[in-house]
Design a protein around this motif. Structure first.
Motif, PDB file in Angstrom:
ATOM      1  N   UNK A 120       0.735  -1.253   0.009  1.00 25.17           N
ATOM      2  CA  UNK A 120      -0.075  -0.050  -0.033  1.00 25.17           C
ATOM      3  C   UNK A 120       0.795   1.193  -0.059  1.00 25.17           C
ATOM      4  N   UNK A 121       1.870   1.088   0.653  1.00 23.71           N
ATOM      5  CA  UNK A 121       2.770   2.317   1.000  1.00 23.71           C
ATOM      6  C   UNK A 121       3.474   2.645  -0.618  1.00 23.71           C
ATOM      7  N   UNK A 122       3.876   1.498  -1.143  1.00 26.57           N
ATOM      8  CA  UNK A 122       4.512   1.697  -2.532  1.00 26.57           C
ATOM      9  C   UNK A 122       3.530   2.368  -3.607  1.00 26.57           C
ATOM     10  N   UNK A 123       2.252   2.087  -3.374  1.00 26.00           N
ATOM     11  CA  UNK A 123       1.417   2.298  -4.580  1.00 26.00           C
ATOM     12  C   UNK A 123       0.888   3.886  -4.164  1.00 26.00           C
ATOM     13  N   UNK A 124       0.539   4.140  -2.706  1.00 23.35           N
ATOM     14  CA  UNK A 124       0.149   5.399  -2.435  1.00 23.35           C
ATOM     15  C   UNK A 124       1.088   6.497  -2.397  1.00 23.35           C
ATOM     16  N   UNK A 125       2.542   5.985  -1.974  1.00 17.49           N
ATOM     17  CA  UNK A 125       3.761   6.877  -1.849  1.00 17.49           C
ATOM     18  C   UNK A 125       3.788   7.497  -0.664  1.00 17.49           C
ATOM     19  N   UNK A 126       4.703   8.260  -0.076  1.00 10.16           N
ATOM     20  CA  UNK A 126       4.791   9.012   1.156  1.00 10.16           C
ATOM     21  C   UNK A 126       5.134  10.196   0.958  1.00 10.16           C
ATOM     22  N   UNK A 127       4.597  11.278   1.751  1.00 17.58           N
ATOM     23  CA  UNK A 127       5.415  12.653   1.580  1.00 17.58           C
ATOM     24  C   UNK A 127       6.319  12.922   2.352  1.00 17.58           C
ATOM     25  N   UNK A 128       7.042  13.921   2.269  1.00 18.49           N
ATOM     26  CA  UNK A 128       8.356  13.961   2.970  1.00 18.49           C
ATOM     27  C   UNK A 128       8.505  13.988   4.409  1.00 18.49           C
ATOM     28  N   UNK A 129       7.271  14.346   4.987  1.00 19.27           N
ATOM     29  CA  UNK A 129       7.289  14.312   6.380  1.00 19.27           C
ATOM     30  C   UNK A 129       7.357  12.678   6.844  1.00 19.27           C
ATOM     31  N   UNK A 130       6.548  12.138   6.152  1.00 19.57           N
ATOM     32  CA  UNK A 130       6.127  10.701   6.378  1.00 19.57           C
ATOM     33  C   UNK A 130       7.327   9.949   6.299  1.00 19.57           C
ATOM     34  N   UNK A 131       8.104  10.170   5.212  1.00 20.53           N
ATOM     35  CA  UNK A 131       9.653   9.650   4.983  1.00 20.53           C
ATOM     36  C   UNK A 131      10.399  10.068   6.097  1.00 20.53           C
ATOM     37  N   UNK A 132      10.314  11.150   6.610  1.00 20.04           N
ATOM     38  CA  UNK A 132      11.339  11.869   7.509  1.00 20.04           C
ATOM     39  C   UNK A 132      11.069  11.022   8.829  1.00 20.04           C
ATOM     40  N   UNK A 133       9.669  10.779   9.090  1.00 18.72           N
ATOM     41  CA  UNK A 133       9.581  10.186  10.404  1.00 18.72           C
ATOM     42  C   UNK A 133      10.014   8.516  10.490  1.00 18.72           C
ATOM     43  N   UNK A 134       9.561   8.041   9.266  1.00 17.18           N
ATOM     44  CA  UNK A 134      10.177   6.440   9.297  1.00 17.18           C
ATOM     45  C   UNK A 134      11.822   6.619   9.433  1.00 17.18           C
ATOM     46  N   UNK A 135      12.511   7.314   8.644  1.00 16.29           N
ATOM     47  CA  UNK A 135      13.901   7.275   8.816  1.00 16.29           C
ATOM     48  C   UNK A 135      14.357   7.824  10.006  1.00 16.29           C
ATOM     49  N   UNK A 136      13.695   8.657  10.686  1.00 17.50           N
ATOM     50  CA  UNK A 136      14.130   9.164  12.079  1.00 17.50           C
ATOM     51  C   UNK A 136      13.887   7.863  13.200  1.00 17.50           C
ATOM     52  N   UNK A 137      12.659   7.108  13.059  1.00 24.61           N
ATOM     53  CA  UNK A 137      12.413   6.089  13.873  1.00 24.61           C
ATOM     54  C   UNK A 137      13.436   4.783  13.611  1.00 24.61           C
ATOM     55  N   UNK A 138      13.731   4.649  12.154  1.00 22.15           N
ATOM     56  CA  UNK A 138      14.771   3.606  11.860  1.00 22.15           C
ATOM     57  C   UNK A 138      16.120   3.994  12.707  1.00 22.15           C
ATOM     58  N   UNK A 139      16.627   5.407  12.656  1.00 15.58           N
ATOM     59  CA  UNK A 139      17.692   6.025  13.201  1.00 15.58           C
ATOM     60  C   UNK A 139      17.643   5.583  14.445  1.00 15.58           C
ATOM     61  N   UNK A 140      16.509   6.106  15.234  1.00 12.39           N
ATOM     62  CA  UNK A 140      16.646   5.787  16.696  1.00 12.39           C
ATOM     63  C   UNK A 140      16.651   4.295  17.335  1.00 12.39           C
ATOM     64  N   UNK A 141      16.051   3.521  16.385  1.00 10.88           N
ATOM     65  CA  UNK A 141      16.240   2.162  16.724  1.00 10.88           C
ATOM     66  C   UNK A 141      17.470   1.499  16.547  1.00 10.88           C
ATOM     67  N   UNK A 142      18.262   2.069  15.648  1.00  9.66           N
ATOM     68  CA  UNK A 142      19.626   1.828  15.266  1.00  9.66           C
ATOM     69  C   UNK A 142      20.565   2.354  16.591  1.00  9.66           C
ATOM     70  N   UNK A 143      20.552   3.449  16.921  1.00 10.56           N
ATOM     71  CA  UNK A 143      20.954   4.033  17.871  1.00 10.56           C
ATOM     72  C   UNK A 143      20.824   2.932  19.341  1.00 10.56           C
ATOM     73  N   UNK A 144      19.634   2.508  19.445  1.00 11.55           N
ATOM     74  CA  UNK A 144      19.419   1.875  20.772  1.00 11.55           C
ATOM     75  C   UNK A 144      20.122   0.241  20.601  1.00 11.55           C
ATOM     76  N   UNK A 145      20.015  -0.001  19.482  1.00 12.46           N
ATOM     77  CA  UNK A 145      20.673  -1.294  19.353  1.00 12.46           C
ATOM     78  C   UNK A 145      22.242  -1.004  19.664  1.00 12.46           C
ATOM     79  N   UNK A 146      22.693  -0.131  19.067  1.00  9.31           N
ATOM     80  CA  UNK A 146      24.288   0.042  19.017  1.00  9.31           C
ATOM     81  C   UNK A 146      24.838   0.423  20.578  1.00  9.31           C
ATOM     82  N   UNK A 147      23.877   0.981  21.329  1.00 14.77           N
ATOM     83  CA  UNK A 147      24.089   1.428  22.618  1.00 14.77           C
ATOM     84  C   UNK A 147      25.264   0.652  23.431  1.00 14.77           C
TER      85      UNK A 147
END
Length: 242
Positions: A120-147
């Motif tokens: 659904x995401x691929x079909x509908x697309x995401x705006x800049x804010x939605x991409x930014x949120x996903x990237x932020x959450x992914x980075x937050x997860x990575x930082x917690x993993x690498x702590x």
């Protein structure tokens, strides 16, 4: 209720209560009845459906238990506003309690839901804010993993927040609700899986699978997306010897 031409028509005698339920449900799905609308009176439905009063009452009772309608005495019966957990939760819990290897069904359901979310995401697309949120959450997860002092529970919650954001990006209320219930059912197994990943010193896998999902979403290769999804289940499936 003169405009409810489809709703207020007779029904046959097979599974009479279910037929009444189906009539009302179909009227809601089709938009003939909208959230907040008042249903016809009991007398009106008895006359229109050509069924007994007890049949109508039982159908309304069932729909009330499902969270589809609510009885407001003395005003009448109304279509509920908003989506109710009463409808989804018991269904999923009944599925997982009916067989010993229900975890296989749960894994399959989780895969279907998350794959559908990606599609659904691929079909509908995401705006800049939605991409930014996903990237932020992914980075937050990575930082917690690498702590240096990783908190397994905090990592699990960060993982769930990432997937919550994915589901909400579909803007599909039903997808979001089913996804959230599946998350609730799998919360402990997610925690157990992450704990095992750290025990096997494979933290890089956990971070990379989420990064790969985002990269595949931004790409054009559907096969690459499916591969990223499948890879993300490696430890979860092996935890159940599947």
């Amino acid at each position: 209720m003169e405009d409810n031409k489809s709703l207020m028509t007779p029904i046959n005698n097979k599974s009479v209560v279910q037929k009444v339920i189906d009539k009302i449900t179909d009227a809601i799905i089709s938009g003939e009845l909208k959230p907040g609308d008042k249903l016809p009176t009991e007398v009106e439905m008895v006359t229109a459906f050509q069924v007994g009063r007890n049949t109508v009452r039982e159908a309304i009772r069932v729909l009330g238990a499902y969270g589809v309608v609510e009885i407001r005495r003395p005003e009448g019966t109304f279509v509920c506003n908003g989506f109710s957990e009463k409808l989804i939760n018991p269904m999923l819990y009944s599925i997982i309690l009916q067989k010993e290897d229900s975890y296989r069904d749960l894994i399959g359901l989780r895969r279907i839901i998350e794959t559908g979310i990606m599609q659904l995401i691929r079909k509908q697309g995401l705006d800049e804010n939605e991409w930014a949120e996903l990237e932020h959450l992914c980075e937050d997860l990575s930082q917690k993993i690498c702590s240096k002092t990783p908190d397994i529970e905090a990592i699990a919650e960060a993982d769930i927040r990432f997937h919550y954001a994915m589901a909400r990006a579909t803007k599909n209320a039903l997808v979001i609700k089913v996804h959230d219930v599946v998350v609730d059912l799998t919360r402990e197994s997610r925690l157990r899986t992450i704990r095992r990943i750290f025990q096997e010193h494979d933290e890089e896998y956990l971070a990379k699978t989420h990064q790969d999902l985002l990269a595949a979403l931004q790409g054009t290769d559907v096969a690459e997306l499916y591969e990223a999804i499948e890879n993300s289940y490696f430890y979860w499936k092996s935890s159940y010897n599947w």
